[in-house]
Design a protein around this motif. Structure first.
Motif, short mmCIF file in Angstrom:
data_model
loop_
_atom_site.label_atom_id
_atom_site.label_comp_id
_atom_site.label_asym_id
_atom_site.label_seq_id
_atom_site.Cartn_x
_atom_site.Cartn_y
_atom_site.Cartn_z
N ASP A 134 0.86 -1.20 0.00
CA ASP A 134 0.00 0.00 0.00
C ASP A 134 0.89 1.24 0.00
OD1 ASP A 134 -2.18 1.73 0.18
OD2 ASP A 134 -2.39 1.48 2.35
N PRO A 135 1.63 1.45 -1.09
CA PRO A 135 2.58 2.58 -1.11
C PRO A 135 1.88 3.93 -1.09
CG PRO A 135 2.48 1.54 -3.27
CD PRO A 135 1.63 0.71 -2.34
N ASP A 136 2.42 4.83 -0.30
CA ASP A 136 1.89 6.19 -0.21
C ASP A 136 2.73 7.09 -1.12
OD1 ASP A 136 0.45 8.43 0.58
OD2 ASP A 136 1.58 8.71 2.43
N GLU A 137 2.77 6.74 -2.38
CA GLU A 137 3.53 7.48 -3.39
C GLU A 137 2.58 7.77 -4.55
OE1 GLU A 137 7.52 7.44 -1.83
OE2 GLU A 137 7.00 8.11 -3.84
N HIS A 138 2.16 9.00 -4.67
CA HIS A 138 1.23 9.40 -5.72
C HIS A 138 2.01 10.25 -6.72
CE1 HIS A 138 -1.93 7.85 -3.15
NE2 HIS A 138 -1.30 8.46 -2.15
N ARG A 139 2.18 9.73 -7.93
CA ARG A 139 3.05 10.34 -8.93
C ARG A 139 2.34 11.39 -9.77
NH1 ARG A 139 8.20 9.22 -7.65
NH2 ARG A 139 8.26 7.19 -6.67
N ILE A 140 3.10 12.42 -10.13
CA ILE A 140 2.68 13.48 -11.05
C ILE A 140 3.85 13.66 -12.02
CG2 ILE A 140 2.03 15.91 -11.28
CD1 ILE A 140 1.22 15.86 -8.31
N PRO A 141 3.61 13.78 -13.31
CA PRO A 141 4.73 13.97 -14.25
C PRO A 141 5.55 15.23 -13.93
CG PRO A 141 2.71 13.46 -15.44
CD PRO A 141 2.33 13.67 -14.00
N TRP A 142 6.85 15.17 -14.16
CA TRP A 142 7.76 16.28 -13.88
C TRP A 142 7.38 17.54 -14.65
CZ3 TRP A 142 10.78 18.59 -17.65
CH2 TRP A 142 10.83 17.93 -18.87
N ASP A 143 6.69 17.36 -15.78
CA ASP A 143 6.31 18.51 -16.61
C ASP A 143 4.80 18.73 -16.62
OD1 ASP A 143 5.65 16.22 -18.04
OD2 ASP A 143 6.53 16.91 -19.92
N ASP A 144 4.12 18.34 -15.55
CA ASP A 144 2.67 18.46 -15.46
C ASP A 144 2.24 19.91 -15.72
OD1 ASP A 144 0.08 19.07 -13.94
OD2 ASP A 144 0.14 16.89 -13.86
N PRO A 145 1.34 20.13 -16.68
CA PRO A 145 0.92 21.51 -16.99
C PRO A 145 0.15 22.20 -15.86
CG PRO A 145 -0.32 19.92 -18.31
CD PRO A 145 0.72 19.14 -17.57
N ALA A 146 -0.46 21.42 -14.95
CA ALA A 146 -1.16 22.05 -13.81
C ALA A 146 -0.17 22.73 -12.88
CB ALA A 146 -1.96 21.00 -13.05
N ILE A 147 1.04 22.16 -12.75
CA ILE A 147 2.08 22.79 -11.95
C ILE A 147 2.79 23.84 -12.77
CG2 ILE A 147 4.26 22.40 -10.70
CD1 ILE A 147 3.14 19.60 -9.96
N GLY A 148 3.10 23.51 -14.01
CA GLY A 148 3.66 24.49 -14.95
C GLY A 148 5.06 24.98 -14.59
N PHE A 149 5.88 24.12 -13.97
CA PHE A 149 7.22 24.57 -13.59
C PHE A 149 8.20 24.33 -14.73
CE2 PHE A 149 11.40 24.25 -11.60
CZ PHE A 149 11.43 25.47 -10.96
N ASP A 150 9.03 25.34 -15.01
CA ASP A 150 10.06 25.25 -16.04
C ASP A 150 11.37 24.87 -15.36
OD1 ASP A 150 11.88 25.54 -18.10
OD2 ASP A 150 11.30 27.59 -18.58
N TRP A 151 11.82 23.64 -15.56
CA TRP A 151 13.00 23.12 -14.91
C TRP A 151 14.30 23.61 -15.55
CZ3 TRP A 151 12.99 20.38 -10.42
CH2 TRP A 151 11.79 19.84 -10.00
N ARG A 152 14.21 24.24 -16.72
CA ARG A 152 15.43 24.69 -17.39
C ARG A 152 16.10 25.80 -16.58
NH1 ARG A 152 12.88 26.38 -22.91
NH2 ARG A 152 11.43 27.12 -21.36
N THR A 153 17.43 25.77 -16.55
CA THR A 153 18.18 26.83 -15.90
C THR A 153 18.05 28.08 -16.74
OG1 THR A 153 19.73 25.28 -14.92
CG2 THR A 153 20.47 27.55 -15.14
N GLN A 154 17.72 29.16 -16.08
CA GLN A 154 17.51 30.43 -16.77
C GLN A 154 18.75 31.31 -16.61
OE1 GLN A 154 14.54 30.95 -18.52
NE2 GLN A 154 14.21 28.83 -17.93
N PHE A 155 19.36 31.68 -17.72
CA PHE A 155 20.50 32.60 -17.67
C PHE A 155 20.02 33.97 -18.09
CE2 PHE A 155 22.32 28.41 -18.45
CZ PHE A 155 23.26 28.36 -17.45
N ARG A 156 20.40 34.96 -17.36
CA ARG A 156 19.98 36.34 -17.68
C ARG A 156 21.20 37.17 -18.00
NH1 ARG A 156 14.82 35.72 -16.24
NH2 ARG A 156 14.24 35.01 -14.21
#
Length: 156
Positions: A134-156
């Motif tokens: 009964d694992p308590d591990e609920h997966r969400i894709p790393w690029d889930d659009p609901a979260i919308g996080f951009d994992w790329r390093t941003q250089f300015r």
């Protein structure tokens, strides 16, 4: 789309290093600090440069994360209905040069990316031992659009 900020219930504990000419000592977690409601399991993992391990969340357990080796970008997303910070994304940096312990509440999605050219070690404590039936591990894709996080390093 999520907003960025601080998530209710997330705690970041800066660590105190005691260096001398042999190296250093630091206390990571003590039972008398009350960071976890109870102890379930202590685990460790090694992750290679550039890897993203995200996202998952727990319905029953709290996590404490500590990165003694390497550097991590930690991303937390509050998916808890009714939370005052529901929909907020929190980004933290942790590792050997930023020694902190991160408390992740039940229901907060979490993941990390290894930064830099060296592997990362994560040591984590949970309030529940892992149960393969009964694992308590609920997966969400790393690029889930609901979260919308951009994992790329941003250089300015």
């Amino acid at each position: 789309m999520s907003t960025f900020g601080t998530i209710a219930g997330v705690q970041v504990k800066p660590l105190v290093r005691h260096p001398d000419d042999r190296g250093f000592f630091e206390e990571v977690v003590r039972a008398d600090e009350g960071l976890l409601s109870r102890f379930g399991q202590l685990s460790a993992a090694w992750t290679y440069p550039g890897v993203i391990k995200a996202f998952h969340w727990h319905a029953r357990q709290e996590d404490l994360w500590f990165f003694p080796v390497g550097h991590a970008q930690v991303v937390l997303y509050d998916r808890r209905p009714g939370s005052p910070t529901q929909g907020v994304t929190q980004v933290l940096y942790a590792g050997e040069d930023v020694p902190v312990v991160i408390r992740i509440p039940i229901g907060v999605a979490h993941g990390y990316r290894v930064l830099g050219p060296t592997p990362l070690c994560i040591v984590y404590l949970t309030t529940e031992p892992y149960n393969p039936q009964d694992p308590d591990e609920h997966r969400i894709p790393w690029d889930d659009p609901a979260i919308g996080f951009d994992w790329r390093t941003q250089f300015r």
